[in-house]
Design a protein around this motif. Structure first.
Motif, PDB file in Angstrom:
ATOM      1  N   ALA A  60       0.786  -1.112   0.046  1.00 21.21           N
ATOM      2  CA  ALA A  60       0.070   0.010  -0.068  1.00 21.21           C
ATOM      3  C   ALA A  60       0.631   1.226   0.026  1.00 21.21           C
ATOM      4  O   ALA A  60       0.240   2.215  -0.415  1.00 21.21           O
ATOM      5  CB  ALA A  60      -1.011   0.108   1.163  1.00 21.21           C
ATOM      6  N   GLY A  61       2.268   0.940   0.439  1.00 28.24           N
ATOM      7  CA  GLY A  61       2.736   2.570   0.344  1.00 28.24           C
ATOM      8  C   GLY A  61       3.271   2.945  -0.969  1.00 28.24           C
ATOM      9  O   GLY A  61       3.061   4.186  -1.165  1.00 28.24           O
ATOM     10  N   VAL A  62       3.169   2.177  -2.020  1.00 27.48           N
ATOM     11  CA  VAL A  62       3.191   2.609  -3.186  1.00 27.48           C
ATOM     12  C   VAL A  62       1.903   3.282  -3.971  1.00 27.48           C
ATOM     13  O   VAL A  62       2.086   4.513  -4.486  1.00 27.48           O
ATOM     14  CB  VAL A  62       3.565   1.341  -4.288  1.00 27.48           C
ATOM     15  N   VAL A  63       0.921   2.794  -3.618  1.00 27.24           N
ATOM     16  CA  VAL A  63      -0.476   3.444  -3.717  1.00 27.24           C
ATOM     17  C   VAL A  63      -0.692   4.967  -2.886  1.00 27.24           C
ATOM     18  O   VAL A  63      -1.052   5.835  -3.552  1.00 27.24           O
ATOM     19  CB  VAL A  63      -1.466   2.382  -3.261  1.00 27.24           C
ATOM     20  N   ILE A  64      -0.052   4.612  -1.599  1.00 29.65           N
ATOM     21  CA  ILE A  64      -0.064   5.969  -0.877  1.00 29.65           C
ATOM     22  C   ILE A  64       1.048   7.151  -1.519  1.00 29.65           C
ATOM     23  O   ILE A  64       0.283   8.229  -2.058  1.00 29.65           O
ATOM     24  CB  ILE A  64       0.279   5.866   0.575  1.00 29.65           C
ATOM     25  N   VAL A  65       2.055   6.826  -2.091  1.00 30.87           N
ATOM     26  CA  VAL A  65       2.885   7.671  -2.955  1.00 30.87           C
ATOM     27  C   VAL A  65       2.149   8.184  -3.998  1.00 30.87           C
ATOM     28  O   VAL A  65       2.412   9.335  -4.223  1.00 30.87           O
ATOM     29  CB  VAL A  65       4.226   6.944  -2.808  1.00 30.87           C
ATOM     30  N   VAL A  66       1.676   7.273  -4.718  1.00 28.99           N
ATOM     31  CA  VAL A  66       1.259   7.584  -5.988  1.00 28.99           C
ATOM     32  C   VAL A  66       0.068   8.647  -5.875  1.00 28.99           C
ATOM     33  O   VAL A  66      -0.081   9.595  -6.565  1.00 28.99           O
ATOM     34  CB  VAL A  66       0.714   6.310  -6.773  1.00 28.99           C
ATOM     35  N   SER A  67      -0.771   8.435  -4.848  1.00 24.22           N
ATOM     36  CA  SER A  67      -2.167   9.090  -4.676  1.00 24.22           C
ATOM     37  C   SER A  67      -1.466  10.699  -4.208  1.00 24.22           C
ATOM     38  O   SER A  67      -2.082  11.589  -4.502  1.00 24.22           O
ATOM     39  CB  SER A  67      -2.674   8.643  -3.424  1.00 24.22           C
ATOM     40  N   ILE A  68      -0.490  10.465  -3.416  1.00 21.73           N
ATOM     41  CA  ILE A  68      -0.095  11.902  -2.802  1.00 21.73           C
ATOM     42  C   ILE A  68       0.867  12.732  -4.118  1.00 21.73           C
ATOM     43  O   ILE A  68       0.196  14.002  -3.942  1.00 21.73           O
ATOM     44  CB  ILE A  68       0.986  11.658  -1.665  1.00 21.73           C
ATOM     45  N   VAL A  69       1.488  12.142  -4.656  1.00 26.62           N
ATOM     46  CA  VAL A  69       1.963  12.816  -5.950  1.00 26.62           C
ATOM     47  C   VAL A  69       0.924  13.264  -6.790  1.00 26.62           C
ATOM     48  O   VAL A  69       0.899  14.256  -7.171  1.00 26.62           O
ATOM     49  CB  VAL A  69       3.347  12.070  -6.521  1.00 26.62           C
ATOM     50  N   SER A  70      -0.007  12.451  -7.431  1.00 27.63           N
ATOM     51  CA  SER A  70      -0.991  12.867  -8.080  1.00 27.63           C
ATOM     52  C   SER A  70      -1.852  14.022  -7.692  1.00 27.63           C
ATOM     53  O   SER A  70      -2.179  14.789  -8.524  1.00 27.63           O
ATOM     54  CB  SER A  70      -1.955  11.539  -8.329  1.00 27.63           C
ATOM     55  N   GLY A  71      -2.291  13.842  -6.300  1.00 30.42           N
ATOM     56  CA  GLY A  71      -2.881  15.140  -5.830  1.00 30.42           C
ATOM     57  C   GLY A  71      -2.033  16.282  -5.812  1.00 30.42           C
ATOM     58  O   GLY A  71      -2.484  17.426  -5.977  1.00 30.42           O
ATOM     59  N   PHE A  72      -0.911  16.265  -5.520  1.00 36.04           N
ATOM     60  CA  PHE A  72       0.019  17.368  -5.588  1.00 36.04           C
ATOM     61  C   PHE A  72      -0.036  17.875  -7.111  1.00 36.04           C
ATOM     62  O   PHE A  72      -0.030  19.318  -7.340  1.00 36.04           O
ATOM     63  CB  PHE A  72       1.468  17.162  -4.925  1.00 36.04           C
ATOM     64  N   ILE A  73       0.417  17.139  -8.071  1.00 38.60           N
ATOM     65  CA  ILE A  73       0.213  17.574  -9.346  1.00 38.60           C
ATOM     66  C   ILE A  73      -1.091  18.358  -9.659  1.00 38.60           C
ATOM     67  O   ILE A  73      -1.203  19.277 -10.312  1.00 38.60           O
ATOM     68  CB  ILE A  73       0.592  16.476 -10.256  1.00 38.60           C
ATOM     69  N   VAL A  74      -2.031  17.615  -9.359  1.00 40.07           N
ATOM     70  CA  VAL A  74      -3.457  18.270  -9.890  1.00 40.07           C
ATOM     71  C   VAL A  74      -3.713  19.346  -9.079  1.00 40.07           C
ATOM     72  O   VAL A  74      -4.170  20.403  -9.709  1.00 40.07           O
ATOM     73  CB  VAL A  74      -4.541  17.371  -9.377  1.00 40.07           C
ATOM     74  N   ALA A  75      -3.261  19.573  -7.719  1.00 37.68           N
ATOM     75  CA  ALA A  75      -3.455  20.838  -6.986  1.00 37.68           C
ATOM     76  C   ALA A  75      -2.454  22.053  -7.626  1.00 37.68           C
ATOM     77  O   ALA A  75      -2.841  23.179  -7.543  1.00 37.68           O
ATOM     78  CB  ALA A  75      -2.940  20.630  -5.430  1.00 37.68           C
ATOM     79  N   LEU A  76      -1.304  21.669  -8.086  1.00 36.60           N
ATOM     80  CA  LEU A  76      -0.324  22.514  -8.526  1.00 36.60           C
ATOM     81  C   LEU A  76      -0.823  23.209  -9.939  1.00 36.60           C
ATOM     82  O   LEU A  76      -0.903  24.264 -10.317  1.00 36.60           O
ATOM     83  CB  LEU A  76       0.990  21.859  -8.933  1.00 36.60           C
ATOM     84  N   ILE A  77      -1.599  22.151 -10.755  1.00 38.31           N
ATOM     85  CA  ILE A  77      -2.180  22.547 -12.109  1.00 38.31           C
ATOM     86  C   ILE A  77      -3.313  23.557 -11.962  1.00 38.31           C
ATOM     87  O   ILE A  77      -3.551  24.643 -12.506  1.00 38.31           O
ATOM     88  CB  ILE A  77      -2.508  21.362 -12.869  1.00 38.31           C
ATOM     89  N   ARG A  78      -4.273  23.203 -10.653  1.00 38.53           N
ATOM     90  CA  ARG A  78      -5.244  24.210 -10.782  1.00 38.53           C
ATOM     91  C   ARG A  78      -4.804  25.410 -10.113  1.00 38.53           C
ATOM     92  O   ARG A  78      -5.333  26.331 -10.500  1.00 38.53           O
ATOM     93  CB  ARG A  78      -6.007  23.410  -9.335  1.00 38.53           C
ATOM     94  N   TRP A  79      -3.652  25.414  -9.062  1.00 37.20           N
ATOM     95  CA  TRP A  79      -3.208  26.636  -8.737  1.00 37.20           C
ATOM     96  C   TRP A  79      -2.565  27.498  -9.560  1.00 37.20           C
ATOM     97  O   TRP A  79      -3.083  28.714  -9.920  1.00 37.20           O
ATOM     98  CB  TRP A  79      -2.176  26.474  -7.456  1.00 37.20           C
ATOM     99  N   LEU A  80      -1.832  26.888 -10.757  1.00 38.85           N
ATOM    100  CA  LEU A  80      -1.265  27.667 -11.878  1.00 38.85           C
ATOM    101  C   LEU A  80      -2.315  28.140 -12.636  1.00 38.85           C
ATOM    102  O   LEU A  80      -2.274  29.220 -13.191  1.00 38.85           O
ATOM    103  CB  LEU A  80      -0.268  26.806 -12.626  1.00 38.85           C
ATOM    104  N   GLY A  81      -3.430  27.374 -12.850  1.00 37.35           N
ATOM    105  CA  GLY A  81      -4.624  27.684 -13.636  1.00 37.35           C
ATOM    106  C   GLY A  81      -5.183  29.002 -13.406  1.00 37.35           C
ATOM    107  O   GLY A  81      -5.685  29.742 -14.022  1.00 37.35           O
ATOM    108  N   GLY A  82      -5.281  29.188 -11.855  1.00 37.19           N
ATOM    109  CA  GLY A  82      -5.865  30.151 -11.196  1.00 37.19           C
ATOM    110  C   GLY A  82      -4.913  31.531 -11.172  1.00 37.19           C
ATOM    111  O   GLY A  82      -5.655  32.485 -10.931  1.00 37.19           O
ATOM    112  N   ILE A  83      -3.766  31.438 -11.362  1.00 37.54           N
ATOM    113  CA  ILE A  83      -3.001  32.524 -11.614  1.00 37.54           C
ATOM    114  C   ILE A  83      -3.230  33.674 -12.931  1.00 37.54           C
ATOM    115  O   ILE A  83      -3.429  33.189 -13.540  1.00 37.54           O
ATOM    116  CB  ILE A  83      -1.494  32.127 -11.562  1.00 37.54           C
TER     117      ILE A  83
END
Length: 147
Positions: free
Chosen positions: A124-147
């Motif tokens: 499950a550690g792999v799934v947790i890491v993939v989820s966290i990294v994916s969430g970070f990338i999506v959040a970064l894209i949303r944040w950059l899209g709002g600038i």
């Protein structure tokens, strides 16, 4: 001498290497992942029809998906689905349930404390890491899209 061995090794590897069909695997993953998400969305709509609302229906839907994925893992069905769907089964909620259940099944012979509880997060550690990294990338894209 080392260079000859390296060349021989590379020759053997290329000879026995299984060719990957990247585009076919990507499409297959997209379709199966979409089907799993569509099923989850259908559950959400059904729960809302039964009177559950908002976070309550989302929680129940998540629990149902976790239960189904764990049950399918226990019966060996999720592994067969994973071979067919490739990374389409890595949707965080079902992938996490599969990883946890697989580890619990693999280490149950060592006992509940030493076996299951100590090793349950190995996969499950792999799934947790993939989820966290994916969430970070999506959040970064949303944040950059709002600038």
């Amino acid at each position: 001498m080392q260079n000859k061995r390296q060349k021989l090794y590379e020759q053997i590897v290329t000879e026995y290497k299984y060719p990957t069909k990247s585009l076919q695997n990507i499409i297959r993953s997209f379709i199966y992942g979409g089907i799993i998400c569509l099923f989850g969305q259908g559950l959400l709509f059904a729960l809302e029809k039964f009177g559950f609302e908002g976070k309550e229906s989302s929680l129940i839907m998540s629990l149902i998906l976790i239960f189904i994925a764990s049950l399918m893992t226990g019966f060996g069905i999720y592994d067969m689905l994973g071979k067919e769907a490739h990374s389409g089964t890595l949707i965080p909620i079902t992938g996490f349930a599969n990883a946890m259940t697989s580890s619990a099944i693999d280490f149950r012979g060592e006992g509940y404390l030493i076996g299951v509880s100590a090793n349950i997060f190995k996969l499950a550690g792999v799934v947790i890491v993939v989820s966290i990294v994916s969430g970070f990338i999506v959040a970064l894209i949303r944040w950059l899209g709002g600038i």
